[in-house]
Design a protein around this motif. Structure first.
Motif, short mmCIF file in Angstrom:
data_model
loop_
_atom_site.label_atom_id
_atom_site.label_comp_id
_atom_site.label_asym_id
_atom_site.label_seq_id
_atom_site.Cartn_x
_atom_site.Cartn_y
_atom_site.Cartn_z
N MET A 56 0.83 -1.19 0.00
CA MET A 56 0.00 0.00 0.00
C MET A 56 0.87 1.25 0.00
SD MET A 56 -3.18 -1.08 0.05
CE MET A 56 -4.30 0.06 0.84
N ASP A 57 0.38 2.30 -0.64
CA ASP A 57 1.02 3.60 -0.55
C ASP A 57 0.65 4.19 0.81
OD1 ASP A 57 1.50 6.44 -0.72
OD2 ASP A 57 1.68 6.21 -2.88
N LEU A 58 1.55 4.08 1.76
CA LEU A 58 1.23 4.43 3.15
C LEU A 58 0.86 5.90 3.31
CD1 LEU A 58 4.07 2.41 4.94
CD2 LEU A 58 1.71 1.71 4.47
N GLU A 59 1.51 6.76 2.58
CA GLU A 59 1.20 8.19 2.70
C GLU A 59 -0.19 8.50 2.18
OE1 GLU A 59 4.19 10.60 0.93
OE2 GLU A 59 5.81 9.81 2.17
N GLN A 60 -0.49 8.07 0.94
CA GLN A 60 -1.75 8.45 0.31
C GLN A 60 -2.96 7.70 0.87
OE1 GLN A 60 -1.77 8.71 -3.99
NE2 GLN A 60 0.40 9.24 -4.05
N CYS A 61 -2.75 6.44 1.26
CA CYS A 61 -3.89 5.63 1.71
C CYS A 61 -4.14 5.73 3.21
CB CYS A 61 -3.67 4.16 1.34
SG CYS A 61 -3.74 3.84 -0.44
N PHE A 62 -3.11 6.01 3.99
CA PHE A 62 -3.26 6.00 5.44
C PHE A 62 -2.94 7.33 6.11
CE2 PHE A 62 -2.04 1.35 4.81
CZ PHE A 62 -3.36 0.95 4.72
N PHE A 63 -1.72 7.83 5.92
CA PHE A 63 -1.28 9.01 6.67
C PHE A 63 -2.10 10.26 6.33
CE2 PHE A 63 1.51 12.65 7.55
CZ PHE A 63 1.81 12.40 8.88
N GLU A 64 -2.24 10.55 5.04
CA GLU A 64 -2.90 11.79 4.63
C GLU A 64 -4.39 11.84 5.00
OE1 GLU A 64 -2.02 12.30 0.50
OE2 GLU A 64 0.15 12.53 0.85
N PRO A 65 -5.17 10.76 4.81
CA PRO A 65 -6.60 10.86 5.13
C PRO A 65 -6.95 10.42 6.55
CG PRO A 65 -6.21 8.82 3.95
CD PRO A 65 -4.87 9.51 4.07
N PHE A 66 -5.97 10.07 7.37
CA PHE A 66 -6.26 9.40 8.64
C PHE A 66 -7.15 10.22 9.57
CE2 PHE A 66 -5.37 7.85 12.95
CZ PHE A 66 -5.60 6.49 12.77
N ASP A 67 -6.98 11.52 9.62
CA ASP A 67 -7.74 12.36 10.55
C ASP A 67 -9.15 12.70 10.07
OD1 ASP A 67 -5.74 12.48 12.50
OD2 ASP A 67 -4.72 14.12 11.44
N ASP A 68 -9.50 12.25 8.89
CA ASP A 68 -10.85 12.48 8.35
C ASP A 68 -11.47 11.12 8.04
OD1 ASP A 68 -13.13 13.01 6.82
OD2 ASP A 68 -12.19 14.68 5.73
N PRO A 69 -12.30 10.57 8.97
CA PRO A 69 -12.83 9.21 8.79
C PRO A 69 -13.57 9.01 7.48
CG PRO A 69 -13.19 9.96 11.03
CD PRO A 69 -12.68 11.15 10.27
N ASP A 70 -14.35 10.01 7.07
CA ASP A 70 -15.10 9.86 5.81
C ASP A 70 -14.14 9.76 4.62
OD1 ASP A 70 -17.56 9.86 7.05
OD2 ASP A 70 -17.82 12.04 6.83
N LYS A 71 -13.13 10.63 4.62
CA LYS A 71 -12.15 10.60 3.53
C LYS A 71 -11.37 9.31 3.57
CE LYS A 71 -8.31 13.17 1.47
NZ LYS A 71 -7.42 14.36 1.59
N PHE A 72 -11.01 8.85 4.77
CA PHE A 72 -10.26 7.60 4.91
C PHE A 72 -11.03 6.44 4.30
CE2 PHE A 72 -8.79 3.78 7.07
CZ PHE A 72 -7.42 3.94 7.08
N ASN A 73 -12.33 6.39 4.61
CA ASN A 73 -13.17 5.31 4.06
C ASN A 73 -13.31 5.44 2.55
OD1 ASN A 73 -13.60 4.11 6.55
ND2 ASN A 73 -15.44 5.31 6.97
N ASP A 74 -13.50 6.67 2.05
CA ASP A 74 -13.64 6.88 0.61
C ASP A 74 -12.37 6.49 -0.14
OD1 ASP A 74 -16.21 7.80 0.96
OD2 ASP A 74 -15.67 9.93 0.87
N VAL A 75 -11.22 6.81 0.44
CA VAL A 75 -9.94 6.52 -0.20
C VAL A 75 -9.70 5.02 -0.29
CG1 VAL A 75 -7.44 6.60 0.19
CG2 VAL A 75 -8.79 8.70 0.29
N ASN A 76 -10.07 4.30 0.77
CA ASN A 76 -9.71 2.88 0.85
C ASN A 76 -10.81 1.91 0.41
OD1 ASN A 76 -6.89 2.71 2.09
ND2 ASN A 76 -7.91 4.22 3.39
N ALA A 77 -12.05 2.37 0.26
CA ALA A 77 -13.13 1.48 -0.16
C ALA A 77 -12.85 0.78 -1.49
CB ALA A 77 -14.45 2.24 -0.22
N PRO A 78 -12.30 1.50 -2.51
CA PRO A 78 -12.01 0.80 -3.77
C PRO A 78 -11.01 -0.33 -3.62
CG PRO A 78 -12.02 3.18 -4.09
CD PRO A 78 -12.05 2.95 -2.62
N CYS A 79 -10.08 -0.20 -2.66
CA CYS A 79 -9.11 -1.27 -2.41
C CYS A 79 -9.83 -2.55 -2.01
CB CYS A 79 -8.15 -0.84 -1.31
SG CYS A 79 -7.17 -2.17 -0.59
N PHE A 80 -10.71 -2.44 -1.01
CA PHE A 80 -11.44 -3.62 -0.54
C PHE A 80 -12.35 -4.17 -1.64
CE2 PHE A 80 -11.00 -1.08 3.54
CZ PHE A 80 -9.82 -1.71 3.90
#
Length: 273
Positions: free
Chosen positions: A66-90
């Motif tokens: 995984m791209d740790l910066e783009q998938c985890f670090f950058e959106p981590f403090d915004d739960p909605d953004k975090f879910n939106d970023v990672n949903a396509p992965c799952f």
């Protein structure tokens, strides 16, 4: 004509599709864009009704995870953004696991984290002996997630699985065969030819029987022996119906005439089903 993707190269040639993770400058790390591309690319391959799909990477990597910066670090403090970023992965990982075509991971180089997982959920893995595999999550304080634990737990024996997950140690493509993560390992220079050989073998089989063989195997893992026998026979009749009894009319008729040896040869389908 196949759609062009920013982080994925897709080619479809008759019954065979090749999907290439394409971020060589990042060792094909899985970014949000790549995840979205893979959702669309897998849907495109499924619509094409290919028999075989090869998944590989560009450059010297399969995928370093995984791209740790783009998938985890950058959106981590915004739960909605975090879910939106990672949903396509799952979404595409889940699709890959149950994909109708036979999936072949062509592990040409680094396979870590999410890349390790992709190989683990493909049906067949052919690796370069020089490829390097690992679960490095423990090194930065977490365990393999997002399906990665399922992937190594269902391919490796317990002692080996826990050793590599707990230590973060790496192993080669050659070692991956003994560990249960790969079927075949060859020198990198021979990888293309080896994959092509087995893809040709798979593409010579019937599309329906390939798909149903996968379905029956996956379901039977969760059944008792008696339940599995019942399930297998039900799917056998389903197969016969969908292929117009081709295995009886063509294969067994040819066998009766001594025209082919089923232990050594494949018969030719009367229809491409």
């Amino acid at each position: 004509m196949q759609k062009k993707y920013e982080c994925v190269n897709l080619s479809i040639d008759g019954d065979v599709a090749t999907v290439q993770l394409n971020r060589p400058e990042k060792r094909n790390c899985l970014s949000p864009t790549l995840h979205r591309n893979m959702v669309d690319a897998l849907n495109e391959v499924a619509r094409a009704k290919c028999k075989v799909m090869v998944v590989t990477g560009t450059g010297d990597s399969f995928s370093a995870g995984m791209d740790l910066e783009q998938c985890f670090f950058e959106p981590f403090d915004d739960p909605d953004k975090f879910n939106d970023v990672n949903a396509p992965c799952f979404e595409w990982f889940t699709h890959l696991k149950s994909f109708p075509a036979v999936t072949v991971a062509k592990v040409n180089g680094w396979a870590f984290g999410g890349g390790f997982e992709i190989a683990g959920i493909c049906d067949i893995v052919i690796a370069a002996e020089e490829s390097v595999w690992g679960l490095s999550e423990i090194n930065f304080g977490i365990f393999p997630g997002g399906g990665a634990t399922w992937s190594y737990a269902h391919n490796m024996l317990r002692k080996q699985a826990l050793f590599y997950a707990l230590t973060g140690a790496t192993f080669t493509g050659k070692e991956a065969v003994a560990l249960g993560m790969a079927n075949i390992a060859v020198p990198l220079k021979d990888l293309d030819a080896e994959v092509d050989k087995w893809v040709k073998n798979l593409a010579s089989k019937g599309r329906t029987v390939l798909r149903k063989t996968k379905e029956v195997y996956e379901k039977s893992l969760r059944l008792t022996f008696a339940e599995s026998m019942e399930w297998e026979m039900a799917k056998m009749w389903e197969l016969s119906r969908e292929t117009k009894d081709d295995w009886i009319r063509t294969a067994l008729a040819s066998f009766k005439k001594r025209e082919f040896k089923p232990g050594l040869q494949s018969y030719t389908l009367t229809k491409n089903v």
